[in-house]
Scaffold this active site. Structure first.
Site: not given
Length: 533
Positions: A216, A234
């Protein structure tokens, strides 16, 4: 309009009764979305849709079918919740019936840019915007349809499972993955991110079995062919920092690390737009044009000009666009083994150095912890910095035990000893949140540029007294004092106390994963990760 794949529909239990729109191009999808009143047109030509009450993922409503193949391989728990195959079949029947009675948008596309590992994905939805999202985010391929379908995704965002309690579900919506039959059901949620993250989740299951580290992360490559990876949760700047006008973007979010290369899993970008500024993030801003799909943004009054500062609908405003919208992108979607890897952490405690160079053991430790922090005001009840840990910087999408991915990273670093791994603090300095200040994006960019050029720490490194991290004494164009986190605090004792607090949180979190991985079934003769870093 191309002929529809009727045979594929029948295999999925779908009996179309209305119009079928197969493999529409961007212009046709935009026209359909406007005609169906699914979206509005912005001043730049991008579409803007609202996703309803779901403006983000629903991790507590995501399930994986437990069967004889997955029972002993999936890391079952709060993230990977199990679903009985009989329940999945009932939901599948509802979804197939719902789609059969709707206009259908269907798309053959590809995940994974490397043809050796490419996966044929067939996406069926009932909205033009969802099909445009799939077109933007997956890879368009003229040859993939000559291969059997690997994964089917059925999206029924307007279907509500009213008898959800009888089905053993907490809500009327769910995301269900059958890894054996390679079928994904997305029910009752209009958040398009579920489409891409579902495919990423299943690839995180199958790629490690091939010895490929699924990651990721974003990736870019310099003009000299040097590859850089950016991991981060995030708000840490992963998308922003990888979109460097001086480098070529390989991909925004999901990649695989094979033996001699890294490859993009996607064909597009899915960027957060909250506070988007054309001066700070010109690459993303310029990409939001015809063909891009904005989600949950609003307009300045009496205009079609987007107001990126408005969080009235959600702070998770998003945009999807194909990689071709990025003026500097790598059209091969592949690159060489990474020369530099950056772990991005927004440290609201204000104690981590702006950048540190990691040993292999430290790299594994910070990878498995996947740290960032939430700050006061972002969620109800948070009055002070709150640590957030997500294993491998993507625990929500990891079906296997996190140590599988960590051990694969160890293997990759052992095979490529010249790869540098860095821990970058994109959060606070000179004090914790509310006292200190967030490090400027321009400073972080300069530090990363120096790391990429090999000019960071030419005057040596010093070791952090609590974390044991090596941070540089100098960086071109940056005052040396900014590199030493303790020197920026007025009270060194207060700094040490806060640093020990964060270090204890790291250790406490790490104990969840510091397992003897020899007991894990998918690893052959693994070496356990050491706890001393």
């Amino acid at each position: 309009m191309l002929p529809s794949p009727i045979r594929q529909f029948s295999h999925l239990g779908i009996v179309p009764s209305k119009q079928i729109f197969y493999q529409l191009d961007t212009a046709a999808l935009v026209e359909q979305a406007l005609r169906n009143q699914e979206a509005t047109l912005t001043a730049t030509g991008a579409l803007n849709m609202q996703t309803g009450k779901f403006t983000g993922r629903s991790p507590k409503d995501r399930f994986i079918v437990m069967d004889q193949h997955t029972a002993h391989t999936v890391d079952w728990g709060a993230i990977n919740q199990s679903m009985d195959v009989a329940i999945f079949n009932k939901i599948h029947q509802r979804v197939a019936a719902f789609i059969s009675d709707s206009d259908i948008y269907a798309r053959d596309c590809q995940a994974i840019a490397d043809p050796q590992y490419a996966q044929h994905v067939f996406v069926v939805s009932t909205k033009a915007c969802q099909d445009l999202f799939a077109k933007n985010m997956f890879i368009e391929s003229e040859t993939i349809t000559s291969h059997p379908v690997d994964w089917n995704i059925l999206v029924a965002s307007d279907l509500q499972l009213e008898d959800h309690l009888d089905l053993g579900l907490a809500h009327e919506h769910c995301i269900a993955l059958d890894l054996t039959r390679k079928l994904i059901l997305i029910v009752g949620t209009g958040y398009t991110g579920e489409i891409k993250k579902s495919i990423f989740s299943v690839l995180n299951y199958i790629l490690p079995l091939k010895g490929i580290l699924s990651m990721h992360c974003s990736a870019n490559v310099g003009q000299d062919g040097d590859t850089a990876l950016f991991f981060g949760l995030s708000g840490t700047g992963k998308t922003t920092l990888s979109n460097d006008p001086e480098r070529y973007l390989i991909g925004d979010d999901e990649h695989g690390w094979a033996r001699d290369s890294i490859f993009n899993i996607e064909g597009g970008c899915y960027a957060k737009t909250i506070g988007l500024n054309p001066h700070a993030e010109p690459v993303i801003h310029e990409a939001i044009r015809f063909g891009a799909l904005l989600e949950n943004v609003t307009y300045h009054p009496h205009t079609r000009t987007v107001d990126y500062t408005d969080t009235s609908l959600t702070e998770n405003t998003r945009v999807s666009y194909p990689l071709e919208h990025v003026r500097t992108y790598s059209n091969s979607n592949r690159a060489a083994i990474p020369k530099n890897i950056f772990f991005l952490s927004a440290d609201a405690f204000g104690v981590l150095p702006p950048i540190s160079k990691l040993t292999v053991e430290q790299a594994l430790y910070y990878f498995i912890n996947g740290y960032t922090s939430k700050v006061a005001g972002t969620e109800m009840g948070i009055s002070s910095p709150s640590s957030t840990f997500s294993a491998c910087f993507g625990a929500a999408f990891m079906p296997l035990h996190p140590m599988h991915y960590a051990e694969l990273l160890r293997t990759k670093l052992a095979e490529n000893p010249d790869t540098n791994v860095w821990l970058v603090n994109t959060g606070w300095i000179a004090g914790p949140y509310g006292v200190g200040r967030r490090i400027k994006l321009s400073i972080t960019r300069e530090i990363i540029k120096a790391a990429l050029r090999g000019t960071l720490g030419e005057e040596g490194y010093q070791q952090h007294p609590i974390f044991g991290l090596s941070f540089p004494n100098n960086c071109p164009n940056i005052p040396s004092k900014l590199l030493d986190p303790q020197a920026l605090w007025e009270n060194t004792e207060a700094y040490d106390a806060m640093a020990r607090k964060l270090k204890d949180l790291f250790e406490e979190n790490y104990t969840k994963y510091n397992t003897a991985v020899a007991a894990l079934p998918l690893l052959n003769s693994p070496q356990a990760i050491k706890t001393t870093v």
